[in-house]
Design a protein around this motif. Structure first.
Motif, mmCIF file in Angstrom:
data_model
loop_
_atom_site.group_PDB
_atom_site.id
_atom_site.type_symbol
_atom_site.label_atom_id
_atom_site.label_comp_id
_atom_site.label_asym_id
_atom_site.label_seq_id
_atom_site.Cartn_x
_atom_site.Cartn_y
_atom_site.Cartn_z
ATOM 1 N N ARG A 258 4.557 5.583 7.525
ATOM 2 C CA ARG A 258 3.784 4.431 8.017
ATOM 3 C C ARG A 258 4.213 3.979 9.406
ATOM 4 O O ARG A 258 3.442 3.332 10.104
ATOM 5 C CB ARG A 258 3.915 3.265 7.038
ATOM 6 C CG ARG A 258 3.295 3.604 5.705
ATOM 7 C CD ARG A 258 3.322 2.426 4.765
ATOM 8 N NE ARG A 258 3.032 2.895 3.411
ATOM 9 C CZ ARG A 258 3.118 2.151 2.322
ATOM 10 N NH1 ARG A 258 3.485 0.885 2.432
ATOM 11 N NH2 ARG A 258 2.849 2.652 1.133
ATOM 12 N N SER B 141 0.901 -4.999 0.552
ATOM 13 C CA SER B 141 0.881 -3.573 0.220
ATOM 14 C C SER B 141 0.412 -3.429 -1.222
ATOM 15 O O SER B 141 1.132 -3.754 -2.161
ATOM 16 C CB SER B 141 2.294 -3.017 0.416
ATOM 17 O OG SER B 141 2.369 -1.668 0.059
ATOM 18 N N ASP C 103 7.659 -0.531 2.260
ATOM 19 C CA ASP C 103 7.507 -1.841 2.888
ATOM 20 C C ASP C 103 8.852 -2.339 3.424
ATOM 21 O O ASP C 103 8.903 -3.011 4.457
ATOM 22 C CB ASP C 103 6.926 -2.829 1.885
ATOM 23 C CG ASP C 103 5.635 -2.294 1.272
ATOM 24 O OD1 ASP C 103 4.749 -1.911 2.055
ATOM 25 O OD2 ASP C 103 5.533 -2.213 0.038
ATOM 26 N N ASN D 167 3.374 -6.961 -3.304
ATOM 27 C CA ASN D 167 2.975 -5.678 -3.874
ATOM 28 C C ASN D 167 2.112 -5.861 -5.100
ATOM 29 O O ASN D 167 2.364 -6.754 -5.906
ATOM 30 C CB ASN D 167 4.208 -4.879 -4.318
ATOM 31 C CG ASN D 167 4.983 -4.237 -3.190
ATOM 32 O OD1 ASN D 167 6.178 -4.013 -3.309
ATOM 33 N ND2 ASN D 167 4.312 -3.948 -2.083
ATOM 34 N N TYR E 157 -7.013 0.681 -1.273
ATOM 35 C CA TYR E 157 -5.684 0.635 -0.658
ATOM 36 C C TYR E 157 -5.640 -0.507 0.350
ATOM 37 O O TYR E 157 -6.500 -0.591 1.229
ATOM 38 C CB TYR E 157 -5.472 1.959 0.055
ATOM 39 C CG TYR E 157 -4.041 2.366 0.327
ATOM 40 C CD1 TYR E 157 -3.032 2.172 -0.610
ATOM 41 C CD2 TYR E 157 -3.713 3.006 1.527
ATOM 42 C CE1 TYR E 157 -1.738 2.598 -0.353
ATOM 43 C CE2 TYR E 157 -2.417 3.434 1.785
ATOM 44 C CZ TYR E 157 -1.431 3.228 0.837
ATOM 45 O OH TYR E 157 -0.149 3.644 1.094
ATOM 46 N N GLN F 145 -3.244 -2.402 3.065
ATOM 47 C CA GLN F 145 -2.014 -2.228 3.839
ATOM 48 C C GLN F 145 -2.110 -3.078 5.097
ATOM 49 O O GLN F 145 -2.664 -2.655 6.112
ATOM 50 C CB GLN F 145 -1.866 -0.750 4.240
ATOM 51 C CG GLN F 145 -1.767 0.199 3.060
ATOM 52 C CD GLN F 145 -0.365 0.285 2.509
ATOM 53 O OE1 GLN F 145 0.547 0.720 3.201
ATOM 54 N NE2 GLN F 145 -0.167 -0.166 1.285
#
Lengths: 349, 349, 349, 349
Positions: B130, B158, B183, B234, B242, B244
């Motif tokens: 990431r 996340s 993360d 989370n 997803y 993010q």
């Protein structure tokens, strides 16, 4: 046979090692297609491209490609004034053809080329890459899936970040055949119908472009045969970058797209809430579209039954719209497309 | 030497032909790197991957790769419990190492592996992909360029679209070492400092995950050594896909990012103004990041002076945060990272 | 004198107790202005409005308002065909005038009314409320502050959620004098110049509207005297609600606005990322603009030196554009505004 | 009876002519409610407010309001330390009560006040204005309409543009009872459940605030009795303005809101795509919410059967959360709300 071997079995020659030739060669390589040879008048330019992507053969003579019996297909990435002749040669040698737009700037020449391709029984696809863009495909899908009902109006916004050199503009055929031609194709693609009438209001904001006999700012109105109204807005200069948007109003709603950005980041400070500029120009914006475009060409080369998603006829119709727009501007009147169907009018242009 | 020949000169072996091994092999191929061999316990799986990307050699024995003197580097894409041992073997055979996260689930084991790499004088990069994402890179850049002043607070959202199978969860090391570890690395990457204290509030919304001894929903608070506050949210289940996102508040403003979408199209009808769901999961969202990650690995393999942008130490620190979070949840108290520096505490876990 | 006492000192009569009369009466009340009387042909409608906002006097005879020497100003909210005559009467009685658009559907009638106002030395303001909208004011400000450089092109999107009854359409003067007239005024307001030429492409999607001799879908191109290009897109039917957007391209950038929404909430589920529809129609969207509009009218009534921000001339020019657009549609040709300056043309219409 | 006469029949006294007293007086006036008297220790301030909105009576003695038998209800807009006593007095005189938050900073004091109100049989509403904001109401509606399924997690972002003076901070009761108390109420409102446990991580970025014994940056974690997790992020300094957002993750999706802006205009130039800052502070952002809040209070005063949408109990619970957060910060541990139910713990604080 798996996909890799399948693509590898296709043997292609590339005509023209300029900017677009380079993009296509790179994509073909990634697709695993066998690029047999590259032809370019400049020895150096061809050799450089060949080296970059491991292409074995370089030539300054396109005939070396046309006459190579192991080559199945050609990509015509040469200057516009060579397109038609190369189409004739490729057809004569029974090679499938991918030709960058426009096929030519003269309707009769285009017609002859399209006829030669049909007569030879090879396939031809014209490079209107935007049809393969994720945004525009999704808009077309929304229409086909009846997400917005019957189309009433279509708007295309198409602005370049900056004008090409005046030297280019002088040989470009004018903004409508050079730049708007993409938008004309997009309008036909999205509406799924032919245009009956065109009207243009245009202006040269840049005096140099005006002196070269062209304009850089234009609104083009379209009346489709099915009654749908369309309008295209073009500008050669958008300070913030490449601007490519579509919006369609239908009886049940509307569908539209925004530009694409390099990231989704927002910065907030004591002055404003801001984001970075959109992808700057066509290579960034349409790289994925170019990939899908060539994948479609590979498919029609390898699959006997597959039909070119962008045909020679599509190339012809977009050119006709470019010519009609040019005439409308000159004569400050709405121009019907059927004016180009009579020998007189074609001759007159 | 041009880029293509340069990359081709790098000879790599891939350990593990699963999902992530496949992605990396594909990218290496596109980068023009020479993938010499693939090792996987399943003959069939290895062979299939090799065939797809034209890799010559397949083996079920990783030693075939470690002992091949022509191989310069390995990609460790095997299950987590084999990572550490394979690092030791690769280091022993003087091969550079790319290792998927986490290195191991035990700090002492990680420390030993990192030490072995350093002792061998090879380079190791850990797979926190990431860091190479365009959004997060731009956020890091905003901080470095002082676009938002001194950081005060960082938020990381996340969420996965759906939970992995319970069988996987049972061997995953728990959500904090399996999912949040990304993360934790992101928090360290963005803030550029180490964490002093961690506190967790968590919950198993899915009773099966609870029965497996894990949670699927968590808020993790971080106090960095420099006083910055961080919090990570989370969830294993986000119905829309997803998710993010990062948001950082600084003394002069804030920087944040949104999710990435497959298109920018909006559909308006009589009910709502809507767009399609974001890219569904990590392979779609982070494909570009994976490419840049491996390009960075290729660079450190080929350039003696280049330093791994994600080091073994980074892998260690993220794991320590995962362990601290796990402890915080168990004991319902804030946990200081220094607790893990004493033999007693390490032993206790 | 404080603002409350100052506004209270202004004594106003309202002509017409319909939808727009009600809005204006409500706003005047909130501004603390003294609404002395309401005139409406329907006793019941006038009485109901008076009761709602505590207005003491109701009449069916406008003369009761014109001849009341304590009244300083009138709001003309009656049907269009009464506007001009009421302007003449108000001017004759030395009352300031706020008149809803359009003043009339005949240029000569408008000219006579404007002349009467000037001769009487009273002030008149025309109800182009959109000039007071926060979005459009900000766009105008961006131009004045040179945030986008020299204007090259202006786009106005203006769509109603649904068409008015055909009975209304028949007496409306046609879409260009009824609906587009607002957009013509907006174009002049934003560009700060007069239009030289108009061209229209239009269509009746709804056959009933077509049968009534009008259209419901139109693209109107404008060429301003200073070379700026403009285009307005109108539709009587946008399924998702009232759509009011502007976008201007300048030499240094672009400025645009989006619609206004009742909230900023987004709902993400397994199907889409969606928000509620925009504010549904003009009363919701422009309520704040109506307030600012009347506050401006109060100001010109109370401040001898203040000039009407929207003048009778503005009303005249917008009407002329409506007439030119109507002619362009009928004759399918670009129409120059100067055609309306000759006696022949005015007579012809 | 029409709405205007109905509202006019309600006679109200306002205690406190400061910023919030002024806002409420203005709104009551617009609602047509009869504001009988204003009490403020400063003769001048009270008189100025009375003059502005035409209130007949001004006093420095609140008793003049409590003992006026024609007054039905009071608005308590005085400093916090006078709230409880004024509630007792109002209840004793059988007046309905609107009280700004917090009722008091001591739970026992709040309990006594709430008890007095109940014993007197009058109604009391506490000023958590945000419950009436269009965004948060829409989010609550999404939950009630099952648009996102069962709630799993709630996030509240709440940042002020700049810190109040340190002199204010010293008497504010601390950030959690002064600022976060709104967010605690919002969390309870949205989730529809009580909190079991609170944990805080906080920091004073501004040393002056730290010296005053308070913090300006905080993350507050909440575990609700029904298992939902919540987290609130507070900052006293957001350079870009007032930041008020909520995001909720449910089993079927998520709902979130963005900030409100003065316009929807975007400016694109060669540097960025930017918009103006959000509404700067609470008066701008929540003016509509204040209106709806007082309309609700008017309703419960006039309608015997109507129940206060924000009760004394709500005020009590939010305070308890503020006290628990304060304790969590001091002792760096999660605090259970039930700790405040025992005499020992209440005494301890």
């Amino acid at each position: 046979m798996d996909m890799a071997s399948r693509n590898q079995s296709l043997r292609v020659g590339v005509l023209g090692a300029g900017r677009i030739g380079r993009i296509h060669t790179q994509i073909l390589t990634r697709l695993g297609v066998t690029v047999v040879a590259i032809a370019d008048p400049s020895d150096e330019r061809g050799a450089s491209l060949a080296r970059e992507f491991g292409v074995a053969k370089v030539t300054t003579n396109p005939d070396d490609i046309f006459q190579d019996p192991t080559i199945h297909a050609v990509l015509i990435c040469s200057p516009t004034d060579q397109h038609a002749q190369q189409i004739h040669q490729a057809a004569a040698h029974k090679k499938h053809i991918f030709c960058e737009k426009p096929i030519a700037l003269d309707l009769a020449v285009v017609d002859a080329a399209v006829h030669a391709v049909e007569a030879a029984g090879v396939k031809m696809m014209v490079g209107f890459n935007r049809r393969f863009d994720a945004n525009f495909k999704r808009i077309r899908q929304a229409i086909l899936q009846d997400e917005i009902g019957t189309i009433g109006m279509v708007r295309i916004t198409s602005r370049d970040p900056s004008a090409p050199p005046v030297s280019y503009i002088k040989v470009s055929g004018g903004i409508f055949c050079d730049m708007t031609i993409h938008d004309f194709d997009m309008a036909r693609f999205l509406v799924g119908a032919e245009v009956d009438q065109v009207f243009v209001m245009a202006q040269a904001r840049d005096p140099e472009i005006g002196a070269a006999g062209d304009v850089d700012t234009a609104v083009i109105c379209l009346r489709f045969e099915n009654g749908v109204l369309g309008y295209i807005e073009n500008s050669r200069v958008a300070a913030y970058g490449y601007d490519q948007r579509v919006e369609i109003l239908g009886s049940k709603g509307a569908v539209s797209c925004e530009n694409n950005y390099p990231n989704t980041v927002t910065i907030s400070n004591g002055t404003s809430i801001a984001r970075d500029l959109p992808l700057h120009f066509f290579i960034d914006r349409y790289m994925e579209a170019y990939k899908d475009e060539l994948a479609a060409f590979v498919e029609i080369c390898l699959n006997k039954d597959a039909i070119a998603p962008v045909s020679g006829h599509d190339g012809r119709q977009a050119l006709k719209l470019g010519l009609a727009a040019t005439l409308s501007m000159k004569e400050n009147r709405p121009v019907r497309l059927c004016e180009f169907d009579t020998p007189r009018m074609v001759g007159r242009l």
